[in-house]
Design a protein around this motif. Structure first.
Motif, short mmCIF file in Angstrom:
data_model
loop_
_atom_site.label_atom_id
_atom_site.label_comp_id
_atom_site.label_asym_id
_atom_site.label_seq_id
_atom_site.Cartn_x
_atom_site.Cartn_y
_atom_site.Cartn_z
N GLU A 28 0.71 -0.97 -0.13
CA GLU A 28 -0.02 0.10 0.06
C GLU A 28 0.87 1.24 -0.03
OE1 GLU A 28 -3.17 -0.03 -0.57
OE2 GLU A 28 -3.19 -2.22 -0.65
N ASP A 29 2.17 1.41 0.66
CA ASP A 29 3.02 2.36 0.79
C ASP A 29 3.55 2.44 -0.73
OD1 ASP A 29 2.55 2.68 3.63
OD2 ASP A 29 4.23 1.26 4.06
N MET A 30 3.95 1.69 -1.49
CA MET A 30 4.28 1.47 -2.71
C MET A 30 3.15 1.98 -3.70
SD MET A 30 7.52 0.69 -2.73
CE MET A 30 7.91 0.02 -4.52
N ARG A 31 1.99 1.57 -3.45
CA ARG A 31 0.79 1.97 -4.28
C ARG A 31 0.74 3.60 -4.09
NH1 ARG A 31 -2.55 -1.93 -3.15
NH2 ARG A 31 -2.03 -3.04 -5.11
N ALA A 32 0.90 4.07 -2.94
CA ALA A 32 0.60 5.45 -2.72
C ALA A 32 1.72 6.38 -3.61
CB ALA A 32 0.53 5.79 -1.42
N SER A 33 2.80 5.80 -3.96
CA SER A 33 3.91 6.43 -4.52
C SER A 33 3.98 6.11 -5.92
CB SER A 33 5.29 6.21 -3.94
OG SER A 33 5.53 4.51 -4.10
N VAL A 34 2.99 5.70 -6.42
CA VAL A 34 2.86 5.51 -7.97
C VAL A 34 2.97 6.98 -8.59
CG1 VAL A 34 1.51 4.53 -9.76
CG2 VAL A 34 1.92 3.09 -7.85
N ILE A 35 3.53 6.98 -9.85
CA ILE A 35 3.55 8.30 -10.70
C ILE A 35 2.73 7.99 -11.87
CG2 ILE A 35 4.90 9.81 -12.13
CD1 ILE A 35 7.16 9.45 -10.13
N ASP A 36 1.59 8.59 -12.29
CA ASP A 36 0.97 8.74 -13.31
C ASP A 36 0.96 9.75 -14.29
OD1 ASP A 36 -1.14 8.26 -15.12
OD2 ASP A 36 -2.65 7.31 -13.72
N LEU A 37 1.58 9.60 -15.16
CA LEU A 37 2.10 10.64 -15.90
C LEU A 37 0.74 11.15 -16.94
CD1 LEU A 37 5.74 10.13 -17.19
CD2 LEU A 37 5.00 11.80 -15.47
N GLU A 38 0.12 10.14 -17.19
CA GLU A 38 -1.02 10.26 -18.14
C GLU A 38 -2.22 11.00 -17.42
OE1 GLU A 38 -3.73 10.18 -21.17
OE2 GLU A 38 -1.57 9.79 -21.20
N ALA A 39 -2.21 10.82 -16.16
CA ALA A 39 -3.24 11.48 -15.14
C ALA A 39 -2.67 12.89 -14.99
CB ALA A 39 -3.25 10.84 -13.72
N GLU A 40 -1.48 13.12 -15.09
CA GLU A 40 -0.88 14.55 -15.09
C GLU A 40 -1.11 15.23 -16.48
OE1 GLU A 40 0.47 16.09 -12.31
OE2 GLU A 40 0.64 14.59 -11.08
N ARG A 41 -1.15 14.52 -17.38
CA ARG A 41 -1.52 15.17 -18.80
C ARG A 41 -2.78 15.70 -18.90
NH1 ARG A 41 -2.95 14.12 -23.92
NH2 ARG A 41 -3.99 11.87 -23.30
N ARG A 42 -3.59 14.71 -18.33
CA ARG A 42 -5.05 14.80 -18.60
C ARG A 42 -5.53 16.10 -17.78
NH1 ARG A 42 -7.50 8.71 -18.19
NH2 ARG A 42 -6.83 7.91 -20.36
N ALA A 43 -5.15 16.10 -16.49
CA ALA A 43 -5.48 17.35 -15.85
C ALA A 43 -4.88 18.60 -16.18
CB ALA A 43 -4.53 17.16 -14.47
N ARG A 44 -3.74 18.81 -17.01
CA ARG A 44 -3.11 19.73 -17.55
C ARG A 44 -4.15 20.21 -18.91
NH1 ARG A 44 0.10 20.03 -21.79
NH2 ARG A 44 0.54 17.82 -21.68
N MET A 45 -4.39 19.29 -19.60
CA MET A 45 -5.31 19.57 -20.63
C MET A 45 -6.85 19.83 -20.34
SD MET A 45 -4.17 16.48 -23.28
CE MET A 45 -5.51 16.94 -24.35
N GLY A 46 -7.15 19.25 -18.83
CA GLY A 46 -8.58 19.86 -18.78
C GLY A 46 -8.45 21.20 -17.97
N ALA A 47 -7.26 21.48 -17.31
CA ALA A 47 -7.18 22.89 -17.03
C ALA A 47 -7.09 23.92 -18.39
CB ALA A 47 -6.00 22.91 -16.05
N ALA A 48 -6.46 23.42 -19.21
CA ALA A 48 -6.38 24.50 -20.47
C ALA A 48 -7.78 24.55 -21.00
CB ALA A 48 -5.44 23.37 -21.43
N GLU A 49 -8.68 23.52 -21.09
CA GLU A 49 -10.04 23.40 -22.00
C GLU A 49 -10.70 24.47 -21.02
OE1 GLU A 49 -11.11 22.12 -24.66
OE2 GLU A 49 -9.01 21.43 -25.22
N ALA A 50 -10.70 24.16 -19.72
CA ALA A 50 -11.57 25.13 -18.83
C ALA A 50 -11.30 26.58 -19.04
CB ALA A 50 -11.37 24.72 -17.34
N ILE A 51 -10.05 27.18 -19.16
CA ILE A 51 -9.50 28.33 -19.45
C ILE A 51 -10.05 28.72 -20.76
CG2 ILE A 51 -7.62 29.80 -19.78
CD1 ILE A 51 -5.89 28.19 -17.86
N LYS A 52 -9.95 27.85 -21.89
CA LYS A 52 -10.38 28.33 -23.00
C LYS A 52 -11.92 28.56 -22.87
CE LYS A 52 -9.54 26.73 -27.64
NZ LYS A 52 -8.94 25.58 -28.40
N SER A 53 -12.83 27.57 -22.42
CA SER A 53 -14.15 27.77 -22.39
C SER A 53 -14.63 29.06 -21.65
CB SER A 53 -14.85 26.65 -21.52
OG SER A 53 -14.38 25.31 -22.35
N ALA A 54 -13.89 29.43 -20.64
CA ALA A 54 -14.23 30.70 -19.98
C ALA A 54 -13.90 31.68 -20.75
CB ALA A 54 -13.29 30.79 -18.68
#
Length: 338
Positions: free
Chosen positions: A312-338
């Motif tokens: 569980e400790d190891m699982r908490a330290s997993v790095i998910d670059l795809e999730a980071e990319r999606r979060a960045r793209m989602g933030a960019a889309e939100a700014i664009k929509s605004a």
């Protein structure tokens, strides 16, 4: 008799002869053990350690009993390791025997019976995987145990004491009012090191459970016309407890706690490591963890051996670059929509 007197004279420094040739490992081992018996008598060494040394020496003397200690070199030690490997001994056992072998030879060197101490490489020991239970899994295991054994296992898991410390614990060592357990030297028990002599705090609920167990055991003894029990966790017939592995294995199986599809291997020592791991995960610093375990301040053993990284400790330290990319793209889309 003359040889005994000559050897004793050389070892004590009372002889006119400074050196004596042809002294066998058997002769040296006998006198080394005599010195260790004196150390046990003065509290410098545990009786159990002396017994373990005697067992290891028996294996060593089986091959080198009549060998002149001055003739034992690196080659002889390496041959002994090879001999024990061929006999089917595990690396840890061979290393322990070799370490004792060198200890006896070092003593002989200090007494002037040999000039050069041989060196030998340790046999690599495979890293043994140790899985510790989570607190949630431990609660399931405790439910699967009988009342008496559950209290002992809970005590081991919550305090992190060594099994010998728990098995020799007396009611006089338990201060339920102040919620403290004292690990002290007593007849039949010597702490592992000077740092093992310590006071360990315990939870309020554990203190209450121990108080209730004390009252119940005394009431039972009084009803039977017997003396109140001295040991907190006695064996089946009132003597010192020896082993609870079977009870632990049965409880683990009943609780359904598994690792890789197999029942979790649980021992009193694993419980000690589990407690260290739980406290480490909670952020307890080594400065508090070490005295609780009975380790020396600054000891590397605490983290390298006792603290185990869980899945569980190891699982908490997993790095998910795809999730980071999606979060960045989602933030960019939100700014664009605004």
């Amino acid at each position: 008799m003359l040889r005994e007197l000559q050897l004793d004279g050389v070892l004590s420094g009372r002889s006119f002869t400074r050196k004596m040739s042809g002294v066998t490992l058997s002769e040296v081992s006998k006198r080394w053990l005599d010195e260790q018996v004196d150390r046990v008598a003065t509290g410098k060494k545990r009786q159990s350690s002396l017994e373990a040394d005697g067992y290891k020496l028996k294996a060593i003397l089986g091959r080198f009993s009549e060998t002149d200690v001055s003739a034992i070199a690196t080659r002889e030690l390496a041959d002994y390791q090879k001999h024990r490997v061929e006999a089917g001994c595990v690396a840890a056992t061979i290393n322990a025997e070799t370490s004792l072998f060198l200890q006896v030879l070092r003593w002989a060197q200090e007494k002037g019976l040999m000039e050069k101490l041989p060196k030998v490489e340790r046999i690599p020991v495979p890293v043994k995987r140790v899985d510790v239970p989570t607190p949630e899994e431990m609660s399931l295991i405790l439910d699967a145990l009988g009342e008496q054994r559950a209290l002992l296992v809970r005590f081991l898991a919550e305090t992190g004491v060594r099994k010998t410390e728990a098995y020799t614990l007396e009611w006089s060592d338990v201060d339920a009012g102040n919620r403290l357990v004292s690990i002290r030297r007593k007849d039949g028990f010597t702490p592992k090191t000077r740092h093992s002599d310590r006071d360990i705090p315990m939870s309020a609920s554990l203190a209450e459970a121990l108080s209730a167990a004390k009252k119940a055991s005394r009431a039972k003894a009084m009803k039977a016309g017997e003396n109140p029990p001295v040991l907190v966790f006695p064996g089946r017939f009132g003597g010192k407890l020896v082993n609870i592995r079977r009870a632990l294995a049965s409880a683990v199986k009943k609780a359904g706690v598994k690792r890789n599809g197999q029942p979790l291997k649980l021992t009193p020592h694993v419980l000690r490591k589990a407690m260290a791991t739980w406290l480490h995960v909670r952020g307890v610093p080594d400065a508090l963890l070490q005295p609780r375990l009975g380790h020396a301040p600054g000891s590397r053993v605490t983290k390298s051996v006792y603290v185990k990284v869980t899945t569980e400790d190891m699982r908490a330290s997993v790095i998910d670059l795809e999730a980071e990319r999606r979060a960045r793209m989602g933030a960019a889309e939100a700014i664009k929509s605004a």
